[in-house]
Design an enzyme around this catalytic site. Structure first.
Site, PDB file in Angstrom:
ATOM      1  N   CYS A 130      -1.566   1.208   0.291  1.00  0.00           N
ATOM      2  CA  CYS A 130      -2.779   1.895  -0.145  1.00  0.00           C
ATOM      3  C   CYS A 130      -3.174   1.477  -1.560  1.00  0.00           C
ATOM      4  O   CYS A 130      -2.387   1.580  -2.483  1.00  0.00           O
ATOM      5  CB  CYS A 130      -2.588   3.406  -0.082  1.00  0.00           C
ATOM      6  SG  CYS A 130      -2.881   4.014   1.565  1.00  0.00           S
ATOM      7  N   PHE A 186       3.327   0.458   1.592  1.00  0.00           N
ATOM      8  CA  PHE A 186       3.226  -0.326   0.350  1.00  0.00           C
ATOM      9  C   PHE A 186       1.828  -0.925   0.245  1.00  0.00           C
ATOM     10  O   PHE A 186       1.618  -1.981  -0.330  1.00  0.00           O
ATOM     11  CB  PHE A 186       4.256  -1.459   0.324  1.00  0.00           C
ATOM     12  CG  PHE A 186       5.687  -1.001   0.332  1.00  0.00           C
ATOM     13  CD1 PHE A 186       6.037   0.283  -0.127  1.00  0.00           C
ATOM     14  CD2 PHE A 186       6.703  -1.830   0.787  1.00  0.00           C
ATOM     15  CE1 PHE A 186       7.373   0.696  -0.120  1.00  0.00           C
ATOM     16  CE2 PHE A 186       8.029  -1.419   0.792  1.00  0.00           C
ATOM     17  CZ  PHE A 186       8.369  -0.149   0.348  1.00  0.00           C
TER      18      PHE A 186
END
Lengths: 434, 449
Positions: A138, A136
């Site tokens: 990048c 959760f």
């Protein structure tokens, strides 16, 4: 020799050093090389659904260097794995079979629907992998498609997806958090509320590393354009340390497992993350700059430090610094320090003087009796530590506590008792004063 | 000193032309971009930096190094040249180990100064290579100044005055300008015709006319110059050389080091110069080292510098002494020359008395003598100002007397460089003299000061 074996969420590894989900853990050949070098575990580069993503064919990384080309940090615009899902699954299975004593955790990123997560979790489980890490974090590319940090920036989504994952797998679930938010405690609370076994942090920071002033385009540049990337490396470590500490001492999340990530380059960095509550650490940038062999120094350095401190196991110092993280208002206002310049070590560069003179409290001389000499004027020194920060010689300037007498700056006697802002007479909201 | 052999073994071609070119090549090659930036990164950007104080021309060293570090090389060169228009040559010839680099605080922390000289060369060489100009002249003032001598002091003064809008005529005795930069410094310190390129850069400002083969006391006189110009700056250097005052000093093979270096510097093929097999250099200064090392590089077999005092008294810096020794030159201390022995009109050996200093610091020669055989003997025992042409000026110790502003006993005549009393025989000091005098001359011409 200390015992470096680590157990994180029941996942055992011979040492607490894992390679983070990133290019170094993209494929069997890399991971095999990493394990041969001695890494305790890997988080396999993020898997997505087929058809697999494609990467740009221009540069993916942009670096920040010192003048002698030491890398302070770099950013990337690489996406998740750009290979077919089955290829990755086959390689994960082979690696885990070949290296049963090492941790193999698989990073995942699929669209925000339960079926997608359910499907891929089953496939990963079949490889024999030890756990999953939900990406959760990048901040580039994938976030534009509603994944990665687009999920990590909405606590409700984190909780929802984490719940699906816990429902559909027996494997431990780690939630990897993005630092591109205002308060890291909220996504962490959401992850644990969804049933996450641990959080890992930080992922990379939104960044433009530099601008090509000829092309008038951000670096790295593809065909004259550049997009923001994820910043990593030593430069982000202080941000990461603070975020780990915030979670470690938050009343709702205190004591929950954390995997520390962010610019870890040497053993001391790792020890610091662990002291702030990380039960293990993940490394990426340092390996991408120097190669996998850095793990030798990480292991050896941590081991020697633990021996010197009498720690036999890593759990003996994980979280040890957490009780000492305080809010500003609880810092002891009666604690007085003065800078002290060791004249034997001083090389007379004058930076302490000019830093203090121009930007602080005019508390360091330039000359004494007409001779170039840098000496602290206790009557002006507020003990701010700026001189020690700018000093190029280690330990030349130290902050020495005044334990008795009168502070010549304030004219006030040194008060041996603890006293903080909450009770200070200047504080309109002070309590406990008459 | 070895077996006796035929005297007068002097020959050219002891090395091939290619070897000569290679041997006399750049002693310290130009830094690459990366080397320069990495070295620049070592500078601590000291406050009130000691290196700046140690520089006779007060170059803002921390600033120019920071400019190199930030890839502002043109800015770095400008910072240097603003204070020292011969910053390029000074980067090559300054004894930095006794000036800026000696006081670098990095010596204290790690025993290695920042290589200020090499960084200075990096900046100035890049500017010269770019062909860019950084200075402009002020509006013409209509005033004209005669500068006598086209060496460092003269050109520095000329440049400063021309920048102020004055018109300067440089009268140079030799066929080309540059002074000792062109004729008097070891070849390996200034390769690729740098001295002339630097002159071209200085003259490129405009307002400076150089007239060569104009020698004071021969085809020009101080009187005429004072008549023709509003002010005169004398930078005539030291045209005379000291003599040993010994019989047989005129033997074949007894040479003046300064003249030989001038010849070497102008030679198209230095390997064609006559070189002795055994060379003795008498003296202890930079010129002694320059001629000794160059003799070695041109194929001399055995080179000895003989100096009548000790290492501490040598004018050649520690770095120069080491340079000589690492090139295989022997340095013989406490050796005072007493007699030149010759055979058939050719020098055969030099006889020395062992010497020491007495309690008052006076040199005492003992009766204990020894000889060193030589095919060539170089005299490098200092130079003198040819004062006949400036006889109307007050002198001091055989040099021109000046005040702090470099003004002579005549109100419209200034002087600087090696020809003035107190001159330090350093390029950088000569440049500073030129600057100081130019400031005073400008004030004199504009304020009537």
């Amino acid at each position: 020799m200390a015992d470096l074996r680590a157990e994180f969420l029941g996942i055992r590894s011979p040492n607490p050093f894992w390679l983070a989900s990133a290019p170094p853990t993209d494929r069997e050949v890399n991971v095999t090389r990493a394990f041969k070098a001695g890494w305790g575990g890997v988080v396999w580069k993020t898997l997505g659904l087929d058809p697999h993503v494609v990467n740009i064919n221009g540069p993916r990384y942009g670096g920040i260097h010192s003048k002698d080309r030491t890398v302070a940090g770099f950013n990337n615009i690489e996406l998740i794995s750009d290979r077919p899902l089955q290829t990755n699954l086959d390689e994960i299975k082979a690696v885990k079979q070949a290296w049963p004593d090492r941790a193999v955790v698989v990073s995942l990123m699929v669209p925000c629907d339960e079926a997608s997560w359910k499907g891929i979790l089953a496939q990963v489980e079949a490889t024999g992998a030890d756990g999953v890490e939900l990406n959760f974090g990048c901040p580039h590319g994938m976030s534009e498609r509603g994944m990665g940090s687009a999920v990590g920036q909405v606590p409700e989504y984190i909780e929802m997806v984490t719940k699906w994952c816990k429902k559909h797998t027996r494997m431990p679930v780690i939630v990897k958090l993005t630092p591109n938010i205002t308060d890291i405690r909220l996504p962490a609370r959401a992850a644990y509320a969804g049933g996450a076994d641990a959080v890992s942090l930080i992922n990379t920071l939104n960044s433009i590393t530099s601008v090509d002033l000829d092309a008038m385009a951000p670096e790295p540049t593809t065909d004259g354009k550049g997009s923001h990337g994820g910043y990593c490396g030593p430069a982000v470590k202080p941000i990461a340390l603070n975020m780990v500490a915030e979670i470690a001492r938050d009343a709702e999340t205190r004591g929950r497992p954390i995997s520390g990530i962010g610019g870890i380059t040497e053993w001391k960095d790792a020890a610091e993350f662990m002291a702030l509550g990380a039960a293990n650490v993940q490394v990426c940038t340092a390996a991408m700059i120097y190669g996998f062999r850095i793990v030798e120094e990480l292991i050896d350095g941590l081991n020697n430090w633990m021996d010197s401190k009498g720690y036999e196991r890593i759990d003996q110092f994980v979280g040890a610094a957490v009780p000492n993280i305080s809010e500003w208002q609880h810092l002891n206002l009666n604690y007085v320090v003065k800078a002290h310049i060791d004249q034997e070590l001083c090389i007379s560069c004058g930076r302490c003087h000019i830093a203090c003179e121009d930007t602080s409290h005019q508390a360091i001389t330039q000359t004494v009796n007409g001779v170039r000499r840098f000496q602290v004027k206790d009557e002006d020194c507020v003990g701010c530590n700026l001189c020690a920060v700018t000093c190029p010689v280690e330990n030349c300037i130290t902050m020495v506590q005044m334990t008795e007498g009168v502070d010549p700056r304030s004219g006030q006697p040194i008060n041996p008792d603890y006293g903080n802002w909450t009770t200070h007479p200047n504080n309109p909201q002070a309590t406990g004063v008459g | 000193m070895g077996t006796t052999s035929a005297v007068g073994d002097i020959a050219s071609g002891r090395v091939t032309p290619e070897q000569a070119a290679e041997n006399l090549g750049d002693l310290h090659p130009l830094y690459t971009e990366h080397q320069a930036r990495a070295e620049a990164d070592r500078c601590l950007y000291c406050y009130d930096a000691p290196c700046m104080d140690a520089c006779p021309t007060s170059i803002d060293v921390p600033l120019f190094i920071r400019q190199i570090a930030t890839q502002n090389t043109k800015g770095a060169a400008t910072t240097i040249l603003e204070q020292n228009i011969m910053g390029g040559m000074c980067a090559r010839v300054c004894p930095t180990e006794t000036l800026c680099e000696q006081v670098c605080v990095r010596n204290t922390s790690e025993g290695q100064p920042v290589k200020i000289g090499r960084l200075q060369r990096f900046a100035t060489d890049h500017l010269f290579a770019s062909g860019e100009t950084v200075f402009a002249r002020a509006e013409e003032t209509g005033k004209s100044i005669a500068v006598v001598g086209g060496g460092p002091a003269g050109l520095s003064c000329a440049h400063s005055l021309a920048r102020q809008g004055h018109q300067v005529t440089v009268y140079e005795a030799r066929p080309k300008p540059g002074g000792l930069n062109e004729f008097g410094i070891a070849a390996y310190k200034t390769v690729d015709d740098f001295a002339q390129r630097e002159v071209d850069f200085i003259v490129g400002l405009g307002g400076i006319e150089i007239k060569c083969e104009q020698r004071l006391g021969e085809n020009i006189s101080l009187d005429d110059l004072r008549q023709a110009h509003d002010a005169v700056f004398l930078a005539i250097g030291m045209g005379g050389v000291n003599a040993l005052g010994m019989a047989a000093e005129d033997s074949a093979g007894v040479l003046d080091a300064v003249a030989y270096i001038a010849q070497l510097r102008q030679a198209k093929d230095p390997s064609r110069l006559p070189v002795g097999r055994r060379v003795v250099v008498i003296g202890g200064g930079m010129t002694a080292v320059d001629i000794a090392v160059q003799s070695k590089l041109l194929g001399a077999d055995d080179v000895t510098i003989a100096y009548r005092r000790g290492q501490e008294q040598m004018n050649a810096s520690g770095y120069e002494q080491e340079l000589a020794q690492t090139h295989g030159v022997k340095i013989k201390l406490w050796a005072a020359p007493v007699t030149i022995h010759s055979e058939g009109g050719k020098v055969a050996s030099v006889e020395f008395a062992r010497s020491h200093l007495d309690k008052t610091g006076k040199l005492v020669l003992s009766d204990d003598h020894f000889q060193i055989e030589a095919d060539v003997v170089f005299k490098a025992i200092g130079q003198t100002v040819e004062t006949a042409a400036v006889s109307e000026l007050k002198l001091q110790g055989g040099r021109i007397s000046v005040d702090a502003r470099r003004q002579t006993s005549l109100a419209d005549v200034w002087a600087g460089g090696d020809c003035i009393a107190g001159g330090e025989d350093l390029t950088v000091a000569a440049v500073e003299d030129g600057k100081i005098a130019a400031r005073a001359i400008h004030a004199y011409l504009t304020e009537g000061a």
